[in-house]
Scaffold this motif. Structure first.
Motif, PDB file in Angstrom:
ATOM      1  N   GLU A 125      79.047  76.655  42.359  1.00 21.97           N
ATOM      2  CA  GLU A 125      79.269  77.634  43.037  1.00 21.97           C
ATOM      3  C   GLU A 125      79.381  77.463  44.875  1.00 21.97           C
ATOM      4  O   GLU A 125      80.037  77.949  45.507  1.00 21.97           O
ATOM      5  CB  GLU A 125      78.488  78.855  42.639  1.00 21.97           C
ATOM      6  N   LYS A 126      78.006  76.855  45.017  1.00 21.51           N
ATOM      7  CA  LYS A 126      77.763  76.874  46.521  1.00 21.51           C
ATOM      8  C   LYS A 126      78.231  75.539  47.228  1.00 21.51           C
ATOM      9  O   LYS A 126      78.246  75.227  48.431  1.00 21.51           O
ATOM     10  CB  LYS A 126      76.416  77.017  46.742  1.00 21.51           C
ATOM     11  N   GLY A 127      78.974  74.785  46.226  1.00 22.59           N
ATOM     12  CA  GLY A 127      79.383  73.127  46.889  1.00 22.59           C
ATOM     13  C   GLY A 127      80.469  73.230  47.612  1.00 22.59           C
ATOM     14  O   GLY A 127      81.405  73.967  47.706  1.00 22.59           O
ATOM     15  N   GLU A 128      80.553  72.141  48.452  1.00 20.47           N
ATOM     16  CA  GLU A 128      81.748  72.006  49.316  1.00 20.47           C
ATOM     17  C   GLU A 128      82.961  71.196  48.401  1.00 20.47           C
ATOM     18  O   GLU A 128      82.628  70.790  47.141  1.00 20.47           O
ATOM     19  CB  GLU A 128      81.334  70.654  50.262  1.00 20.47           C
ATOM     20  N   ARG A 129      84.145  71.308  48.974  1.00 18.37           N
ATOM     21  CA  ARG A 129      85.320  70.462  48.398  1.00 18.37           C
ATOM     22  C   ARG A 129      85.008  69.342  48.821  1.00 18.37           C
ATOM     23  O   ARG A 129      85.540  68.883  50.137  1.00 18.37           O
ATOM     24  CB  ARG A 129      86.563  71.246  48.852  1.00 18.37           C
ATOM     25  N   ALA A 183      74.638  65.561  51.750  1.00 17.53           N
ATOM     26  CA  ALA A 183      73.920  66.481  50.862  1.00 17.53           C
ATOM     27  C   ALA A 183      74.812  66.922  49.752  1.00 17.53           C
ATOM     28  O   ALA A 183      74.330  66.734  48.649  1.00 17.53           O
ATOM     29  CB  ALA A 183      73.667  68.000  51.672  1.00 17.53           C
ATOM     30  N   SER A 184      76.194  66.679  49.953  1.00 14.83           N
ATOM     31  CA  SER A 184      77.060  67.170  48.736  1.00 14.83           C
ATOM     32  C   SER A 184      77.352  65.815  47.846  1.00 14.83           C
ATOM     33  O   SER A 184      77.297  66.138  46.823  1.00 14.83           O
ATOM     34  CB  SER A 184      78.591  67.445  49.436  1.00 14.83           C
ATOM     35  N   LYS A 187      74.571  65.632  45.926  1.00 14.28           N
ATOM     36  CA  LYS A 187      74.487  66.627  44.652  1.00 14.28           C
ATOM     37  C   LYS A 187      75.209  66.053  43.404  1.00 14.28           C
ATOM     38  O   LYS A 187      74.773  66.396  42.427  1.00 14.28           O
ATOM     39  CB  LYS A 187      74.896  67.798  45.277  1.00 14.28           C
ATOM     40  N   TYR A 245      81.542  66.562  61.475  1.00 11.50           N
ATOM     41  CA  TYR A 245      80.723  67.406  60.976  1.00 11.50           C
ATOM     42  C   TYR A 245      79.141  66.944  60.681  1.00 11.50           C
ATOM     43  O   TYR A 245      78.664  67.263  60.137  1.00 11.50           O
ATOM     44  CB  TYR A 245      81.195  68.019  59.643  1.00 11.50           C
ATOM     45  N   LYS A 291      81.191  62.158  52.273  1.00  9.33           N
ATOM     46  CA  LYS A 291      80.562  62.566  53.418  1.00  9.33           C
ATOM     47  C   LYS A 291      79.444  61.753  53.907  1.00  9.33           C
ATOM     48  O   LYS A 291      78.806  61.267  52.984  1.00  9.33           O
ATOM     49  CB  LYS A 291      80.556  63.994  53.532  1.00  9.33           C
ATOM     50  N   TYR A 336      75.337  77.958  51.470  1.00  6.30           N
ATOM     51  CA  TYR A 336      76.326  77.057  50.851  1.00  6.30           C
ATOM     52  C   TYR A 336      76.561  75.841  51.509  1.00  6.30           C
ATOM     53  O   TYR A 336      75.860  75.443  52.789  1.00  6.30           O
ATOM     54  CB  TYR A 336      77.570  77.753  51.145  1.00  6.30           C
ATOM     55  N   ASP A 337      77.044  74.925  50.867  1.00  3.47           N
ATOM     56  CA  ASP A 337      77.003  73.372  51.610  1.00  3.47           C
ATOM     57  C   ASP A 337      78.286  73.222  52.493  1.00  3.47           C
ATOM     58  O   ASP A 337      77.978  72.146  53.442  1.00  3.47           O
ATOM     59  CB  ASP A 337      77.364  72.381  50.352  1.00  3.47           C
ATOM     60  N   THR A 338      79.215  73.890  52.575  1.00  8.03           N
ATOM     61  CA  THR A 338      80.341  73.444  53.650  1.00  8.03           C
ATOM     62  C   THR A 338      79.873  73.689  55.137  1.00  8.03           C
ATOM     63  O   THR A 338      79.314  75.076  55.375  1.00  8.03           O
ATOM     64  CB  THR A 338      81.518  74.434  53.099  1.00  8.03           C
ATOM     65  N   PRO A 339      79.980  72.771  55.883  1.00 10.01           N
ATOM     66  CA  PRO A 339      79.502  72.850  57.281  1.00 10.01           C
ATOM     67  C   PRO A 339      80.565  73.743  58.019  1.00 10.01           C
ATOM     68  O   PRO A 339      81.587  73.910  57.794  1.00 10.01           O
ATOM     69  CB  PRO A 339      79.244  71.585  57.889  1.00 10.01           C
TER      70      PRO A 339
END
Lengths: 293, 462
Positions: free
Chosen positions: A42-46, A70-71, A74, A269, A293, B274-277
């Motif tokens: 749910e909190k993950g990046e694309r 980090a992503s 995970k 980033y 990333k 949340y992970d997105t920067p």
């Protein structure tokens, strides 16, 4: 089997993981050269990852991930039986090889240069050719022997597999570009080079092939959010024009890409912490970074 | 008598407080406030507000129902024409639509129709009335809707009520389209409003399949030929960001408003959980003057950046809703009007260090009727900044047109559709931003409802 469930998970090298993921809609239409996006939870990046393989009958797509940020860490932490929140794709255009007739393909001598994790996206292209009876050349490059991935799989497809390691612990001692030059010097003639790997490797591969006069395709693993043309994070200068890698790529003419801009944008980033980690990894154990990333 | 009561002000978070959080700016009316405001309506015989509403909501009727305390009846009145009162009450440009033509506005202040609509919409959601598929007689026909924004949701809901089995295909991992990725939390709360509006649509039996990109994961041809859908409604919006084409646009620190807002709204990058920067500049310049520009600049402010709007025309010409401009000013956003960027300057590491601009003056009106800005020679100057957000508008994503046989698009990349919203491909209908180019939620919603009617007629004619 649940959608986006991990059917199989294998460690290929330190921090490099292969996963077979159940995603039938995606597996049904994926083609070599395309990529997908994983949202871990749910909190993950694309996170964009290249498609390494697909099995239409079983509804499986194969991805290879290197734990860097980090992503990706995970994602690599997911185990067999776990489900990702989302797997979206296929994204991007298929490899231009898919557009060619079998006749055209068999008249070409194609060299693939796979740097580090780049072996994963190169694999389906070489397999596509092998299925048509074409034995392409493949250079697998890595820092050291332990980071050479998928060699066995490639050798099943073609006898022309060459290995290069930076430290000389396996195969040719040196960079992929040096190995390419020496293969050409030995009299090998290549009509096309497909180079996939870290941006810096693709840059120097393209410079080398330009000098050698060999047309070169690279696959850009730019930053992106949606992967469908919405955000524009992946924009890259190709032949002086701004293109979106997600919808107009990921493959571009390597001689036209502004790699210095792409390298700079790739770091946008990166936090200080990540930069430190990467420098540390760079010194001790990690090979190329093909994507993520 | 009624018009002697001044317009009831709406309670809002104090500007200095809200400029540091993502909570909703406006609290909306409570029952007493809503009924007092409702009492101002003159209940005109010839209601100009209704004609000015893009979907012709019976405004005097629902307002009189608020006044009599029958909020359920008010909700039913609105629902005859609008699916998303909670959303439209918040984001419609009322000052150019219903409220702009309210007779009270001629000499004083118009009825606060938007806030009343929002009151009714929120009342419905708060009372947990999400509707159900009960009593709907299924007709056994399958319809595919591409995109889960306002047009797609409206079309899907109407078709489901008519007995169709509807599946919405959404490319992103969350439903809502621009309501999810574009409009910020502080204007449209996601869990309180959007998620509940989606619940209402799902309660009708509509299936929403996320992570399916039509044009990649599947195609319209495949939906119709292999998956048994009788018709398709394309409501894929206008998601492709425009850039200016000026020098320095690919520098680090330059992003599209779409990227910035998607990171914050859809991916919740504003929360450290949340992970997105997200890149937060010390000083952010947002180029553009529409609602998206206001959303982006106010988001940057909330993330802690000093924030500027740079717009090529004057304040009168700002296409954003008046309320958003007003809110932005209250929050301390700086406005550089009649100013156009000509180049983005780089530091020695390839990051933005300034935007080079030129001052402009308004010349003669162009074909759009707006006075076109002309650069003033010699007026170039630099705005130092470390972040630039381009909010110059969007165009439709070409993916569907490029992967569907027989689907025509026009010069602007929009799908071609007739007045029934039928495209050039039999059985394929299209509406919302993908046909009109970037427009409003209410127009998209209206198009979705019209398409539902046309699709029903089309299916009956088969």
């Amino acid at each position: 089997m649940n959608n986006f469930q991990i059917k199989e998970r294998k460690d290929l090298a330190p921090s490099i993981v292969l996963m077979d993921v159940y995603s039938p809609r995606l597996a049904n239409v994926a083609l070599p050269g395309q990529f997908l996006i994983v949202v871990a939870d749910e909190k993950g990046e694309r996170v964009p990852l290249t498609i390494c393989d697909y099995n239409r009958e079983e509804g499986i797509v194969t991805i290879v991930i290197q734990a860097i940020g980090a992503s990706t860490k995970k994602i690599c932490g997911f185990k067999e039986g776990d489900c990702f929140r989302d797997v979206v794709g296929p994204l991007g255009n298929p490899s231009e090889l898919v557009e060619k007739t079998d006749e055209e393909l068999s008249s070409m001598n194609i060299m693939f240069i796979a740097g580090g994790l780049g072996a994963a996206p190169v694999y389906p292209q070489v397999r596509y050719l092998a299925e048509r009876g074409i034995k392409a050349h493949v250079i697998i490059g890595a820092k050291t022997k332990g980071l050479v991935i998928m060699e066995k799989e490639f050798r099943k497809l073609t006898p022309n597999v060459h290995i290069a390691t930076d430290d000389g612990s396996y195969g040719f001692h040196g960079l992929v570009t040096d190995l390419l030059k020496s293969l050409v010097a030995e009299g090998n003639k290549f009509d096309l080079v497909v180079a996939i790997g870290p941006m810096i490797m693709m840059k120097f591969a393209a410079l080398t092939t330009k000098a050698l006069g060999i047309r070169t395709i690279v696959s850009l693993n730019s930053l992106m959010v949606d992967g469908t043309g919405m955000c524009g994070a992946c924009r890259v200068s190709v032949g002086g024009k701004t293109r979106f890698a997600c919808v107009e790529g990921p493959e571009f003419d390597g001689h036209e890409v502004d790699f210095d801009q792409a390298l700079r944008r790739g770091g946008m980033y990166r936090t200080l912490e990540q930069r430190c980690n990467e420098e540390h990894d760079h010194k001790c154990n990690i090979g190329g970074t093909g994507n993520g990333k | 008598m009624a018009n002697k009561i001044p317009r009831v002000p709406v309670r809002e978070q104090a500007p200095a407080v809200r400029a540091t959080n993502f909570e909703e700016v406006c609290y909306g009316y409570n029952v007493e406030e809503a009924q007092l405001e409702a009492s101002r309506c003159l209940n005109c015989k010839n209601p100009r507000c209704m004609n000015a509403c893009p979907v012709n909501i019976n405004i005097p009727k629902f307002i009189s129902e608020i006044l009599s305390g029958d909020f359920k009846a008010a909700a039913n009145t609105i629902s005859e024409d609008s699916l998303l009162p909670s959303v439209c009450g918040r984001v419609c440009p009322q000052e150019t639509q219903c409220e702009g033509s309210c007779i009270l506005g001629v000499k004083g202040e118009s009825v606060s129709i938007g806030k009343l609509e929002r009151f009714v919409g929120d009342w419905t959601l708060e009372n947990g009335d999400f509707g159900s598929a009960e009593g709907i007689v299924k007709n056994g026909k399958k319809i595919a809707v591409v995109g889960s924004g306002p047009a797609g949701l409206a079309c899907a809901a109407d078709l489901a009520k008519l007995g169709y089995e509807v599946t919405i295909f959404e490319a992103l991992h969350k439903a809502g389209g621009v309501l999810a990725y574009g409009i910020p939390e502080f204007r449209l709360p996601k869990s309180k409003i959007l998620d509940n509006e989606l619940k209402k649509v799902k309660a009708l039996g509509v299936k929403i399949e996320t992570d399916v990109i039509i044009g990649r994961t599947s195609t319209i041809d495949s939906l119709m030929n292999d998956e048994g859908f009788s018709a398709v409604f394309v409501a894929s919006g206008a998601g492709l960001p425009k850039f200016m084409g000026i020098e320095g646009e690919n520098l680090n620190g330059v992003v599209s408003a779409n990227e910035y807002l998607t990171r914050v709204n859809l991916m919740k990058a504003f929360s450290s959980e949340y992970d997105t920067p997200i890149l937060v500049g010390e000083k952010t310049v947002v180029v553009g003057g529409g609602n998206v520009a206001m959303d982006a600049v106010r988001t940057a402010k909330r993330l802690g950046s000093d924030a500027y709007i740079v717009y090529r025309r004057g304040e009168e010409e700002l296409p954003a809703r008046k309320e958003e401009v007003h809110h932005a000013k209250e929050e301390g956003i700086n406005f550089e009007m009649l100013t156009n960027p000509i180049e983005i300057l780089s530091d020695d590491k390839g990051w933005v260090k300034a935007v080079r601009c030129i001052r402009q003056e308004l010349g003669e009106p162009d074909e759009s009727g707006r006075r076109s800005p002309q650069p003033i020679p010699g007026s170039e100057f630099e705005i130092e900044c470390d972040s630039v957000i381009m909010a110059l508008g969007t165009s439709p994503n070409p993916l569907i047109a490029n992967t569907t046989n027989g689907l025509e698009k026009n010069r602007r990349g929009c799908l071609v559709a007739d007045e029934t919203l039928a495209t050039t491909r039999k059985g394929v209908f299209a509406g919302g931003d993908t046909v009109s180019g970037a427009a409003t939620v209410i127009l998209a919603m209206g198009a979705g409802r019209r398409a539902a009617k046309s699709i029903d007629e089309y299916c009956k004619s088969l």
